[in-house]
Design a protein around this motif. Structure first.
Motif, PDB file in Angstrom:
ATOM      1  N   TYR A  48       0.831  -1.206   0.000  1.00 42.57           N
ATOM      2  CA  TYR A  48       0.000   0.000   0.000  1.00 42.57           C
ATOM      3  C   TYR A  48       0.865   1.256   0.000  1.00 42.57           C
ATOM      4  O   TYR A  48       0.628   2.212  -0.766  1.00 42.57           O
ATOM      5  CB  TYR A  48      -0.939   0.011   1.204  1.00 42.57           C
ATOM      6  N   GLU A  49       1.858   1.282   0.870  1.00 40.89           N
ATOM      7  CA  GLU A  49       2.723   2.463   0.962  1.00 40.89           C
ATOM      8  C   GLU A  49       3.571   2.630  -0.301  1.00 40.89           C
ATOM      9  O   GLU A  49       3.870   3.757  -0.714  1.00 40.89           O
ATOM     10  CB  GLU A  49       3.630   2.363   2.193  1.00 40.89           C
ATOM     11  N   GLU A  50       3.963   1.519  -0.919  1.00 39.10           N
ATOM     12  CA  GLU A  50       4.713   1.622  -2.172  1.00 39.10           C
ATOM     13  C   GLU A  50       3.848   2.251  -3.260  1.00 39.10           C
ATOM     14  O   GLU A  50       4.324   3.054  -4.072  1.00 39.10           O
ATOM     15  CB  GLU A  50       5.202   0.243  -2.615  1.00 39.10           C
ATOM     16  N   MET A  51       2.556   1.902  -3.285  1.00 41.60           N
ATOM     17  CA  MET A  51       1.626   2.522  -4.231  1.00 41.60           C
ATOM     18  C   MET A  51       1.545   4.031  -3.990  1.00 41.60           C
ATOM     19  O   MET A  51       1.548   4.842  -4.930  1.00 41.60           O
ATOM     20  CB  MET A  51       0.260   1.861  -4.080  1.00 41.60           C
ATOM     21  N   GLN A  52       1.459   4.434  -2.715  1.00 42.17           N
ATOM     22  CA  GLN A  52       1.384   5.864  -2.420  1.00 42.17           C
ATOM     23  C   GLN A  52       2.669   6.577  -2.833  1.00 42.17           C
ATOM     24  O   GLN A  52       2.634   7.681  -3.392  1.00 42.17           O
ATOM     25  CB  GLN A  52       1.084   6.077  -0.925  1.00 42.17           C
ATOM     26  N   ALA A  77      11.300   3.298   5.841  1.00 43.11           N
ATOM     27  CA  ALA A  77      10.652   4.499   6.378  1.00 43.11           C
ATOM     28  C   ALA A  77       9.770   5.098   5.288  1.00 43.11           C
ATOM     29  O   ALA A  77      10.263   5.646   4.306  1.00 43.11           O
ATOM     30  CB  ALA A  77      11.695   5.504   6.842  1.00 43.11           C
ATOM     31  N   TYR A  78       8.470   4.979   5.459  1.00 39.61           N
ATOM     32  CA  TYR A  78       7.535   5.528   4.480  1.00 39.61           C
ATOM     33  C   TYR A  78       7.099   6.924   4.915  1.00 39.61           C
ATOM     34  O   TYR A  78       6.836   7.163   6.090  1.00 39.61           O
ATOM     35  CB  TYR A  78       6.309   4.626   4.350  1.00 39.61           C
ATOM     36  N   PRO A  79       6.981   7.856   3.974  1.00 39.91           N
ATOM     37  CA  PRO A  79       6.538   9.216   4.329  1.00 39.91           C
ATOM     38  C   PRO A  79       5.073   9.229   4.743  1.00 39.91           C
ATOM     39  O   PRO A  79       4.274   8.383   4.322  1.00 39.91           O
ATOM     40  CB  PRO A  79       6.755  10.012   3.036  1.00 39.91           C
ATOM     41  N   LYS A  80       4.722  10.205   5.581  1.00 42.24           N
ATOM     42  CA  LYS A  80       3.329  10.341   5.984  1.00 42.24           C
ATOM     43  C   LYS A  80       2.501  10.849   4.809  1.00 42.24           C
ATOM     44  O   LYS A  80       2.982  11.639   3.996  1.00 42.24           O
ATOM     45  CB  LYS A  80       3.230  11.322   7.159  1.00 42.24           C
ATOM     46  N   PRO A  81       1.255  10.421   4.702  1.00 43.07           N
ATOM     47  CA  PRO A  81       0.406  10.896   3.595  1.00 43.07           C
ATOM     48  C   PRO A  81       0.124  12.388   3.710  1.00 43.07           C
ATOM     49  O   PRO A  81       0.005  12.923   4.825  1.00 43.07           O
ATOM     50  CB  PRO A  81      -0.861  10.059   3.739  1.00 43.07           C
ATOM     51  N   ASP A  82       0.003  13.039   2.546  1.00 42.72           N
ATOM     52  CA  ASP A  82      -0.264  14.472   2.560  1.00 42.72           C
ATOM     53  C   ASP A  82      -1.744  14.800   2.412  1.00 42.72           C
ATOM     54  O   ASP A  82      -2.136  15.968   2.503  1.00 42.72           O
ATOM     55  CB  ASP A  82       0.540  15.184   1.470  1.00 42.72           C
ATOM     56  N   GLY A  83      -2.584  13.780   2.157  1.00 45.94           N
ATOM     57  CA  GLY A  83      -4.010  14.017   2.022  1.00 45.94           C
ATOM     58  C   GLY A  83      -4.418  14.678   0.723  1.00 45.94           C
ATOM     59  O   GLY A  83      -5.593  14.995   0.517  1.00 45.94           O
ATOM     60  N   VAL A  84      -3.465  14.883  -0.162  1.00 51.29           N
ATOM     61  CA  VAL A  84      -3.741  15.500  -1.458  1.00 51.29           C
ATOM     62  C   VAL A  84      -3.393  14.537  -2.590  1.00 51.29           C
ATOM     63  O   VAL A  84      -4.214  14.256  -3.468  1.00 51.29           O
ATOM     64  CB  VAL A  84      -2.943  16.820  -1.618  1.00 51.29           C
ATOM     65  N   LEU A  85      -2.178  14.028  -2.533  1.00 46.98           N
ATOM     66  CA  LEU A  85      -1.727  13.046  -3.527  1.00 46.98           C
ATOM     67  C   LEU A  85      -1.610  11.657  -2.913  1.00 46.98           C
ATOM     68  O   LEU A  85      -1.840  10.646  -3.588  1.00 46.98           O
ATOM     69  CB  LEU A  85      -0.369  13.492  -4.090  1.00 46.98           C
ATOM     70  N   THR A  86      -1.258  11.611  -1.637  1.00 49.53           N
ATOM     71  CA  THR A  86      -1.107  10.341  -0.926  1.00 49.53           C
ATOM     72  C   THR A  86      -2.038  10.326   0.279  1.00 49.53           C
ATOM     73  O   THR A  86      -2.335  11.371   0.864  1.00 49.53           O
ATOM     74  CB  THR A  86       0.352  10.146  -0.467  1.00 49.53           C
ATOM     75  N   PHE A  87      -2.478   9.109   0.640  1.00 53.78           N
ATOM     76  CA  PHE A  87      -3.566   8.996   1.614  1.00 53.78           C
ATOM     77  C   PHE A  87      -3.314   7.828   2.566  1.00 53.78           C
ATOM     78  O   PHE A  87      -2.552   6.901   2.264  1.00 53.78           O
ATOM     79  CB  PHE A  87      -4.905   8.794   0.890  1.00 53.78           C
ATOM     80  N   ASP A  88      -4.010   7.862   3.722  1.00 57.11           N
ATOM     81  CA  ASP A  88      -3.917   6.744   4.660  1.00 57.11           C
ATOM     82  C   ASP A  88      -4.891   5.640   4.250  1.00 57.11           C
ATOM     83  O   ASP A  88      -5.744   5.824   3.380  1.00 57.11           O
ATOM     84  CB  ASP A  88      -4.181   7.214   6.097  1.00 57.11           C
ATOM     85  N   ARG A  89      -4.753   4.493   4.907  1.00 59.13           N
ATOM     86  CA  ARG A  89      -5.564   3.331   4.530  1.00 59.13           C
ATOM     87  C   ARG A  89      -7.059   3.552   4.773  1.00 59.13           C
ATOM     88  O   ARG A  89      -7.891   3.167   3.958  1.00 59.13           O
ATOM     89  CB  ARG A  89      -5.098   2.094   5.309  1.00 59.13           C
TER      90      ARG A  89
END
Length: 548
Positions: free
Chosen positions: A275-279, A437-449
């Motif tokens: 999932y994080e790799e997709m983000q 270490a995956y970056p935190k989602p920004d809510g614009v381009l990347t999102f949480d589960r």
């Protein structure tokens, strides 16, 4: 309490492209020969297409064979491929592979960018018009057998049971569906197909099956960034060179773009999160440029059966067959399976109708594998058979050798490579691997589960038996957490599995948030001890994918 039963000539379990194609072909043959053929198709989703998730670029070859006038009949293939681009990515750049150097499997001339869910909805209408009885919201929960051991049909799941298994106020007993032949078309890692394979030892002469997980989002992008029919594939970053994975970006009609990432489930680092790799993938400049300023409208995930020809199990057993991705009919090198599914369903239907016309029942449809062996589908999968084994050896070496396989030998090299073992045995111990270490989602381009699962429209009753079953409740902590740092927290793309602790960090325990499950089947495949078994929840539950 006795279950009610219904009798049919043919029962089809699963309303994907394989099952629907089989139903249509059976009715076509019956009409052409002036015969009656009772066909029933059950689908665990709330409607046909609700659980269908694929890229998808579709080769219309099998559909044209099945329904030659599909265009006139309004099939939703509305975005012919206009351009192919294939990139090998680095973290902040990359290079485009010249199309002239790409093997033929990566060329998409004559194909269409589609929503496979919408294509299945259309196929469902065609099947109903021909007289197929389709029952969405009914999950096949149990295989039924005759006294001689042949498959008799299936039973649908009970409705209204409470979490402890007792009968709730709205309880309804499942129904038995009996048929002379039962076709299992449940998709990758089918719940009943898995049982049938084990009972009849169908995979004894095949390589271990290998899988991938595909994670997909649907975006509405700015019109000036949209190019109907553009197909983008990527290899390389964010995967390291030894981990199989790749991304895609497909431009549909109406400014919609499917963006997704596939990770081979044979990866060895338990810290990896598909999932994080997709983000991360979406943040690459080559992908970001399309998505910025757009809006994410849907999300989903699904495992895919990627072992190819050498991993196909025996397809037949007394009373039934496996079709589509329940068997493993997917061409991983072409990143396509829908045309394979349609063709396999059509071939099985032809063999089934011949048996019915000869007044046979409950025997093995040996004509089905014979028809497959003589078909273009076999030839296509034969040419692609070395793709996954080569790519398991790393992006650069594997890509080069597969290129040699295709360009020099035309897919007919005098050797067949084999898969080294099942995916769940590939994980290394957490202490031997580097955390990621995956970056935190920004809510614009990347999102949480959880915000992603919300977009999948997933729903399960809270007070029902958990459909994610543990063979041994102690294993998640004593083995998975202790040795692999609880990889189920990361390989699940829906936040189903959580390790909870007391405030001081003591007393770890596994919590299963089954309501979040998008039915991808990854846990059933990747759990290192095979302690998790996915079974069907109540019919109609799970995701409800629009345009996926």
């Amino acid at each position: 309490m006795q279950r009610e039963s219904m009798e049919y000539d043919v029962l089809i379990v699963g309303g994907g492209p394989a099952g629907l194609a089989a139903a249509i072909r059976l009715k076509q043959l019956a009409a052409a020969n002036g015969q009656e053929c009772g066909v029933c198709l059950i689908e665990k989703g709330s409607e046909i297409g609700a659980h269908i998730l694929s890229g998808a670029v579709m080769d219309p070859k099998a559909l044209t064979e099945l329904i030659p006038d599909w265009k006139e009949q309004g099939a939703p293939l509305n975005a012919p491929v206009s351009e192919d681009r294939f990139f090998i990515l680095s973290e902040d750049g990359g290079w485009q592979v010249p199309n002239g150097l790409l093997p033929g499997c990566f060329h998409n001339e004559g194909n269409y960018v589609i929503s496979l869910g919408n294509v299945c909805r259309w196929l469902g209408q065609q099947a109903e018009n021909l007289g197929v009885e389709i029952y969405p919201g009914f999950a096949g929960a149990e295989v039924l057998y005759n006294e001689d051991g042949s498959v008799k049909g299936v039973a649908t799941g009970d409705m209204g049971r409470l979490k402890d298994g007792s009968e709730g106020p709205a309880f309804q007993l499942g129904m038995e569906l009996h048929a002379k032949y039962t076709l299992f078309a449940e998709g990758c890692r089918g719940h009943l197909g898995k049982q049938v394979q084990a009972k009849f030892n169908l995979a004894s002469d095949a390589d271990p099956q290998v899988y991938g997980i595909g994670i997909k989002e649907l975006w509405e992008i700015k019109p000036e960034k949209h190019q109907t029919g553009l197909v983008v594939h990527t290899g390389g970053w964010p995967m390291d060179n030894d981990t199989y994975g790749g991304g895609f970006l497909y431009h549909m009609e109406d400014n919609l773009v499917s963006v997704g990432f596939v990770v081979g489930l044979g990866y060895d680092n338990p810290h990896l999160s598909p999932y994080e790799e997709m983000q991360r993938f979406k943040t690459h400049p080559k992908i970001r440029e399309f998505l910025e300023g757009g809006k994410r409208v849907s999300y989903g995930a699904r495992a895919i059966t990627a072992g190819g020809l050498q991993s196909l199990p025996k397809l037949t057993f007394p009373g039934g067959v496996l079709i589509g991705d329940d068997a493993g009919f997917l061409n991983a090198s072409r990143i396509k399976g829908s045309h394979c599914a349609i063709k396999s369903g059509s071939l099985a239907a032809e063999a089934c109708f011949e048996a019915l016309a000869a007044e046979r029942s409950f025997d093995e449809l040996t004509a089905y594998p014979e028809k497959f062996k003589a078909s273009w589908l076999y030839e296509e999968l034969y040419k692609a058979r070395n793709f996954k084994p080569w790519m398991s050896k790393g992006l650069h070496w594997g890509g080069f050798m597969f290129g040699v396989d295709q360009k020099l030998f035309g897919g007919k090299a005098p050797w067949t490579l084999h898969h080294s073992g099942p995916d769940h045995l590939k994980l290394k111990k957490a202490k031997d691997c580097t955390p990621i270490a995956y970056p935190k989602p920004d809510g614009v381009l990347t999102f949480d589960r959880l915000s992603s699962v919300f977009l999948s429209n997933t729903n399960h009753e809270e007070d029902e038996p958990c459909h994610l079953q543990l063979k041994d409740a102690a294993v998640p902590i004593q083995v998975n957490l202790a040795q692999y740092d609880a990889p189920e927290q990361r390989y699940c793309p829906a936040g189903v599995y959580e390790i909870l602790r007391e405030a001081d960090g003591s007393n770890p325990r596994l919590q299963i948030n089954a309501q979040n499950c998008v039915h991808c089947k990854t846990c059933d495949i990747k759990d290192p001890t095979q302690n998790i078994t996915w079974v069907v929840p109540q019919g109609g539950e799970g995701p409800n994918y629009p345009n996926m």
